[in-house]
Design an enzyme around this catalytic site. Sequence first.
Site, PDB file in Angstrom:
ATOM      1  N   LYS A   1       0.809  -1.220   0.000  1.00  0.00           N
ATOM      2  CA  LYS A   1       0.000   0.000   0.000  1.00  0.00           C
ATOM      3  C   LYS A   1       0.846   1.276   0.000  1.00  0.00           C
ATOM      4  O   LYS A   1       0.485   2.253  -0.660  1.00  0.00           O
ATOM      5  CB  LYS A   1      -0.948   0.010   1.194  1.00  0.00           C
ATOM      6  N   THR A   2       1.965   1.275   0.737  1.00  0.00           N
ATOM      7  CA  THR A   2       2.803   2.476   0.770  1.00  0.00           C
ATOM      8  C   THR A   2       3.381   2.765  -0.610  1.00  0.00           C
ATOM      9  O   THR A   2       3.432   3.915  -1.053  1.00  0.00           O
ATOM     10  CB  THR A   2       3.940   2.313   1.798  1.00  0.00           C
TER      11      THR A   2
ATOM     12  N   ARG B   1       2.195 -10.819  10.312  1.00  0.00           N
ATOM     13  CA  ARG B   1       3.536 -10.226  10.492  1.00  0.00           C
ATOM     14  C   ARG B   1       4.607 -11.195   9.996  1.00  0.00           C
ATOM     15  O   ARG B   1       5.747 -10.801   9.759  1.00  0.00           O
ATOM     16  CB  ARG B   1       3.831  -9.916  11.966  1.00  0.00           C
TER      17      ARG B   1
ATOM     18  N   ASP C   1      -3.201   7.820   4.873  1.00  0.00           N
ATOM     19  CA  ASP C   1      -2.739   6.451   5.053  1.00  0.00           C
ATOM     20  C   ASP C   1      -3.362   5.878   6.327  1.00  0.00           C
ATOM     21  O   ASP C   1      -3.764   6.629   7.221  1.00  0.00           O
ATOM     22  CB  ASP C   1      -1.214   6.446   5.159  1.00  0.00           C
ATOM     23  N   GLU C   2      -3.433   4.553   6.435  1.00  0.00           N
ATOM     24  CA  GLU C   2      -3.971   3.869   7.618  1.00  0.00           C
ATOM     25  C   GLU C   2      -5.342   4.437   8.008  1.00  0.00           C
ATOM     26  O   GLU C   2      -5.625   4.704   9.179  1.00  0.00           O
ATOM     27  CB  GLU C   2      -2.990   3.986   8.803  1.00  0.00           C
TER      28      GLU C   2
ATOM     29  N   GLN D   1      -7.613  -4.708   9.739  1.00  0.00           N
ATOM     30  CA  GLN D   1      -6.527  -4.369  10.653  1.00  0.00           C
ATOM     31  C   GLN D   1      -6.906  -3.202  11.566  1.00  0.00           C
ATOM     32  O   GLN D   1      -6.029  -2.511  12.087  1.00  0.00           O
ATOM     33  CB  GLN D   1      -5.250  -4.050   9.877  1.00  0.00           C
TER      34      GLN D   1
END
Length: 719
Positions: free
Chosen positions: A32-33, A594, A219-220, A250
């Site tokens: 995504k980044t 993770r 973002d997020e 998330q």
Amino acid sequence: MNYLEHLNTAQQEAVVASAKYVRVIAGAGSGKTRVLIARIAHLMDNLGVYGGSIVAITFTNKAANEMKERLQLYAGDKSAGVHVSTIHSLCVRILREDGPSMKLPRNFTVLDQDDQKVIIKEALNELKIDKQKHNINSLLDYIGGNKGAEITPERALELAGFHPGEREKAQIYGYYVDRQNALYALDFDDLLLVTVKLFDRYSDVLHKWQRRFNFIHVDEFQDIDGVQYKLIKQLTGPDNSLYVVGDPDQTIYTWRGADVNLILNMTSDFKGTQTVVLNQNYRSTSHILGSANSLIKFNQYREPKDLFTTRESDVKVTHCTFASEEHEAKWIAEKIKTLHKSGTAYKDIAVLYRASYLSRSIEKGMMEAQIPYVIWGGTRFYDRQEVKNMLAYLRMIVHGDDLAFKRIINVPKRGIGEKSIDAIFELAKATNRSLYDTVKAENPLKGKLGAVLDDFVAMVESWREKSKTLPLMALFELVETESGLKFLYEENNETDRLENIKELINDITLFNQQYPEAGLDEYLQMVALYGDRNEVSQGDFVILMTVHAAKGLEFGTVFVIGMSEGIFPNERAMSEGKRGLEEERRLAYVAYTRAKNKLYLSESKGYSFVLGGARRMSRFIEEIDEKHIDHIGVNYDYATPKEIHLNAQPKTVGFADKMANGKPLGFKADDWVSHPQFGEGKVLSISGGLAEILFGYQWGIRKILASHPSLTKIEVHDE
């Protein structure tokens, strides 16, 4: 530059999306980044958008710095105009320009959490409230909650009624707000709330910022709360573009205000929103991802998506069950040592847990095995005593605020004790001045202490004068020396503290390079906002951390410990009903994703004082599709652990072979047996007529009379 090169189809669609409002649902490890950076670069290079009209909002300084660095690589000098920052830093920028409209001085102080705690302690002393009755963190949550709900201290007192504890909290809240006003200070909650009020009350100010930032990126987005959402809506207005990236699966911060509804229902507030789903995971192997996918599907309140990966692997997720936490810790430590000997760096291994108290046994296991480890989220750089002392001295130059004054007036020791501070405080209250301005105008101390205080004032005033011409670096070195801090740490041979002071010098140097026109005030505001600097950047350590702290990180091998009902999922969260359980499941989803190459899930049996009962396996293990997971029981009756794979297929021996002289056959260690309730299990040991048997993962280790007729011996054929 071709920004679409090396992007998959969904990522390309997200980068070039032409809708006014775009929502990118980005699964874990889906890049995504990279997409967000490519999107901004695409706007500037391919669509001719001026960088200064673009703002990108993140929620940690680490993420903001990473975005700046990557944007520089993508877009070069054009990236300099793009405003990339945390939402709190953006509010500071807005309030520094337009805060005077709200009667707020441009050089207001930003309170960090330690500053807030000092005021709370001050309130408890002043109001003569028993310190044992109220937890300081809970009081800060209470104050933040009231501010967010626009409940004034006066209204809070009314709502408290005749309840003594609630009335005390409301009084503390009132004291806190009064001290803030006296200090011209804002805490992190205020930065958002005051900015929203500013935009609500002054349309000309709002239109100014709407015209400045035409392209808004967040973002997020799954982590935002109601106030942040309102601020984003204000900035977007009717004419600007909004581009958000997030993953509802998330959303794990509802306890601090995050609302998963905001990303799920965004389309109702922003009509015509285009949604792009990024569902290719580049991080995890097929079995890890399959485990996470099968788990999260049990949540009903989510945006459907099924992550996939091209990283096929035969290595399944391993679930381990142990007789005790100590066995669990010992086995994990031995497994980590084996991994390290085979070439895995310690820092590529993480041990995650739902609650901090679970680290006790793991830390002990690490120490006994002599494995270097670090608890992520330990004392942060800017929170270290020597760093805060130095920053407090620098704050005396700019603000001379009470919090800084109280912190360093006796560091190094000057003989100014609590009674002297109280005398200064009473005079300051009576004359409505700050502590520093009080001693500067009317020193209440006599004799030697009075002379010491006069010398302190003279020192600060000389720094203030020199700060008008001295470069930041030179000013810092002057304060470090003349304050006595450098000599104090050298005299005590406190090398670590001296090194941290030196690192602060590096920090100021970097700040000067990035913002050559900025001064000490701007640096101090940056420090107050910069609360999540990554301190474990060098060295080889196993990382121990809570699952919440692991968000956004990735490791080659991940151990998730304490996987028992009531622990993970957390008992308190489950008491909140379906929404609480679904958040716990999202947290488990974050933990599982993770891991890049190998995931271990472990739990132990026995009594738990935290739970007040026996531990039993977490549903978050049961919910994993069996094709993705192996179940292993581990016993430590011998020098080396015995691992028993519970996926073996047993075949029962005939009845005639089981009986001898009308009595059940005896058993020995390593025999397989069958029980009508517990199913098949392997005998670990026999002592005093009791057989210790490891059954399937639902039941764990049980002790049963070896002669009990419910037990039958079976043969095992591995298939």
